[in-house]
Design a protein around this motif. Structure first.
Motif, PDB file in Angstrom:
ATOM      1  N   LEU A 172       0.851  -1.186   0.000  1.00 56.38           N
ATOM      2  CA  LEU A 172       0.000   0.000   0.000  1.00 56.38           C
ATOM      3  C   LEU A 172       0.885   1.235   0.000  1.00 56.38           C
ATOM      4  N   LYS A 173       0.568   2.172  -0.859  1.00 56.39           N
ATOM      5  CA  LYS A 173       1.279   3.449  -0.928  1.00 56.39           C
ATOM      6  C   LYS A 173       0.243   4.551  -1.052  1.00 56.39           C
ATOM      7  N   LYS A 174       0.193   5.396  -0.052  1.00 59.06           N
ATOM      8  CA  LYS A 174      -0.753   6.506   0.011  1.00 59.06           C
ATOM      9  C   LYS A 174      -2.152   6.067  -0.436  1.00 59.06           C
ATOM     10  N   ASN A 175      -2.560   6.366  -1.647  1.00 57.39           N
ATOM     11  CA  ASN A 175      -3.897   6.012  -2.122  1.00 57.39           C
ATOM     12  C   ASN A 175      -3.856   4.996  -3.254  1.00 57.39           C
ATOM     13  N   LEU A 176      -2.855   4.106  -3.220  1.00 55.18           N
ATOM     14  CA  LEU A 176      -2.721   3.066  -4.233  1.00 55.18           C
ATOM     15  C   LEU A 176      -2.400   1.725  -3.588  1.00 55.18           C
ATOM     16  N   MET A 177      -3.020   0.686  -4.107  1.00 58.00           N
ATOM     17  CA  MET A 177      -2.589  -0.667  -3.797  1.00 58.00           C
ATOM     18  C   MET A 177      -1.733  -1.069  -4.993  1.00 58.00           C
ATOM     19  N   VAL A 178      -0.463  -1.365  -4.714  1.00 60.57           N
ATOM     20  CA  VAL A 178       0.483  -1.706  -5.778  1.00 60.57           C
ATOM     21  C   VAL A 178       0.682  -3.217  -5.758  1.00 60.57           C
ATOM     22  N   ILE A 179       0.462  -3.842  -6.900  1.00 62.24           N
ATOM     23  CA  ILE A 179       0.573  -5.296  -7.041  1.00 62.24           C
ATOM     24  C   ILE A 179       1.691  -5.573  -8.039  1.00 62.24           C
ATOM     25  N   LYS A 192       6.053  -7.461 -13.481  1.00 59.38           N
ATOM     26  CA  LYS A 192       4.696  -7.079 -13.887  1.00 59.38           C
ATOM     27  C   LYS A 192       4.146  -6.218 -12.756  1.00 59.38           C
ATOM     28  N   ARG A 193       3.443  -5.131 -13.107  1.00 55.82           N
ATOM     29  CA  ARG A 193       2.968  -4.202 -12.085  1.00 55.82           C
ATOM     30  C   ARG A 193       1.570  -3.706 -12.418  1.00 55.82           C
ATOM     31  N   GLY A 194       0.751  -3.644 -11.393  1.00 59.25           N
ATOM     32  CA  GLY A 194      -0.584  -3.080 -11.526  1.00 59.25           C
ATOM     33  C   GLY A 194      -0.911  -2.271 -10.285  1.00 59.25           C
ATOM     34  N   VAL A 195      -1.855  -1.368 -10.417  1.00 61.73           N
ATOM     35  CA  VAL A 195      -2.270  -0.554  -9.275  1.00 61.73           C
ATOM     36  C   VAL A 195      -3.791  -0.469  -9.214  1.00 61.73           C
ATOM     37  N   ILE A 196      -4.279  -0.384  -7.984  1.00 62.18           N
ATOM     38  CA  ILE A 196      -5.700  -0.148  -7.744  1.00 62.18           C
ATOM     39  C   ILE A 196      -5.791   1.126  -6.909  1.00 62.18           C
ATOM     40  N   PRO A 197      -6.316   2.214  -7.483  1.00 61.78           N
ATOM     41  CA  PRO A 197      -6.469   3.445  -6.699  1.00 61.78           C
ATOM     42  C   PRO A 197      -7.628   3.311  -5.711  1.00 61.78           C
ATOM     43  N   PHE A 198      -7.459   3.910  -4.537  1.00 58.90           N
ATOM     44  CA  PHE A 198      -8.518   3.905  -3.527  1.00 58.90           C
ATOM     45  C   PHE A 198      -8.343   5.118  -2.625  1.00 58.90           C
ATOM     46  N   GLU A 199      -9.367   5.421  -1.878  1.00 60.67           N
ATOM     47  CA  GLU A 199      -9.312   6.484  -0.873  1.00 60.67           C
ATOM     48  C   GLU A 199      -9.378   5.820   0.494  1.00 60.67           C
ATOM     49  N   ARG A 200      -8.452   6.162   1.370  1.00 54.91           N
ATOM     50  CA  ARG A 200      -8.463   5.577   2.712  1.00 54.91           C
ATOM     51  C   ARG A 200      -9.759   5.949   3.422  1.00 54.91           C
ATOM     52  N   HIS A 201     -10.282   5.015   4.175  1.00 55.75           N
ATOM     53  CA  HIS A 201     -11.503   5.184   4.969  1.00 55.75           C
ATOM     54  C   HIS A 201     -12.739   5.422   4.108  1.00 55.75           C
ATOM     55  N   GLU A 202     -12.683   5.022   2.834  1.00 57.35           N
ATOM     56  CA  GLU A 202     -13.847   5.142   1.953  1.00 57.35           C
ATOM     57  C   GLU A 202     -14.002   3.840   1.172  1.00 57.35           C
ATOM     58  N   VAL A 203     -15.139   3.202   1.355  1.00 54.63           N
ATOM     59  CA  VAL A 203     -15.413   1.963   0.641  1.00 54.63           C
ATOM     60  C   VAL A 203     -16.230   2.310  -0.601  1.00 54.63           C
ATOM     61  N   LYS A 204     -15.737   1.878  -1.748  1.00 57.03           N
ATOM     62  CA  LYS A 204     -16.444   2.122  -3.007  1.00 57.03           C
ATOM     63  C   LYS A 204     -17.155   0.846  -3.444  1.00 57.03           C
ATOM     64  N   GLU A 205     -18.156   0.996  -4.270  1.00 60.57           N
ATOM     65  CA  GLU A 205     -18.857  -0.165  -4.810  1.00 60.57           C
ATOM     66  C   GLU A 205     -17.991  -0.894  -5.838  1.00 60.57           C
ATOM     67  N   PHE A 206     -17.196  -0.126  -6.611  1.00 57.75           N
ATOM     68  CA  PHE A 206     -16.305  -0.683  -7.635  1.00 57.75           C
ATOM     69  C   PHE A 206     -14.964   0.045  -7.598  1.00 57.75           C
ATOM     70  N   TYR A 207     -13.895  -0.704  -7.933  1.00 50.22           N
ATOM     71  CA  TYR A 207     -12.554  -0.131  -8.012  1.00 50.22           C
ATOM     72  C   TYR A 207     -12.028  -0.304  -9.438  1.00 50.22           C
ATOM     73  N   ASP A 208     -11.377   0.735  -9.952  1.00 52.10           N
ATOM     74  CA  ASP A 208     -10.829   0.694 -11.306  1.00 52.10           C
ATOM     75  C   ASP A 208      -9.594  -0.204 -11.349  1.00 52.10           C
ATOM     76  N   LEU A 209      -9.502  -1.004 -12.404  1.00 50.88           N
ATOM     77  CA  LEU A 209      -8.341  -1.861 -12.627  1.00 50.88           C
ATOM     78  C   LEU A 209      -7.609  -1.391 -13.869  1.00 50.88           C
ATOM     79  N   ASP A 210      -6.276  -1.379 -13.808  1.00 51.29           N
ATOM     80  CA  ASP A 210      -5.485  -1.032 -14.976  1.00 51.29           C
ATOM     81  C   ASP A 210      -5.434  -2.223 -15.929  1.00 51.29           C
ATOM     82  N   ASP A 211      -4.714  -2.087 -17.032  1.00 54.28           N
ATOM     83  CA  ASP A 211      -4.680  -3.136 -18.061  1.00 54.28           C
ATOM     84  C   ASP A 211      -4.145  -4.461 -17.519  1.00 54.28           C
ATOM     85  N   TYR A 212      -3.043  -4.403 -16.767  1.00 53.91           N
ATOM     86  CA  TYR A 212      -2.467  -5.650 -16.254  1.00 53.91           C
ATOM     87  C   TYR A 212      -3.450  -6.369 -15.327  1.00 53.91           C
ATOM     88  N   LEU A 213      -4.022  -5.626 -14.377  1.00 54.69           N
ATOM     89  CA  LEU A 213      -4.943  -6.264 -13.430  1.00 54.69           C
ATOM     90  C   LEU A 213      -6.259  -6.652 -14.083  1.00 54.69           C
TER      91      LEU A 213
END
Length: 104
Positions: A24-31, A40-61
């Motif tokens: 975890l880095k600031k507002n990214l989950m780095v895989i 191989k690298r992918g990221v999932i952006p998120f906001e801490r303390h905020e649950v979203k219904e859907f999370y954006d996935l990059d091309d790799y993920l």
């Protein structure tokens, strides 16, 4: 592609079992995953303390998510349930260790 929050713990556990390292880095989950000398690298952006219904996935993920969904279709609901239970256990252990650290 978008990852529904309802199965995100199962997807993250599946990635980890597949040899991916998750940080975890600031507002990214780095895989990341080492593969044949490259990373191989992918990221999932998120906001801490905020649950979203859907999370954006990059091309790799997105590609990994398609493989995950194929396994889900082939193996049924128990595939997701088993992964979710493992992740829930990891979460409980992390909370317990955090609480113990506060007491010490």
């Amino acid at each position: 592609m978008k990852l529904p929050n309802s199965i995100s713990p199962a997807f993250i556990e599946w990635l980890e079992r597949g040899g991916h390292k998750i940080t975890l880095k600031k507002n990214l989950m780095v895989i990341t995953k080492e593969c044949n000398g490259s990373t191989k690298r992918g990221v999932i952006p998120f906001e801490r303390h905020e649950v979203k219904e859907f999370y954006d996935l990059d091309d790799y993920l997105s590609g990994r998510y398609e493989v995950f969904l194929k396994q889900y279709l082939n193996n049924g609901k128990s595939f997701i349930d088993d992964l979710k239970w493992v992740m829930a256990g990891k979460f409980r252990r992390a909370v317990m260790m955090n609480n113990l650290a506060k007491v010490a």
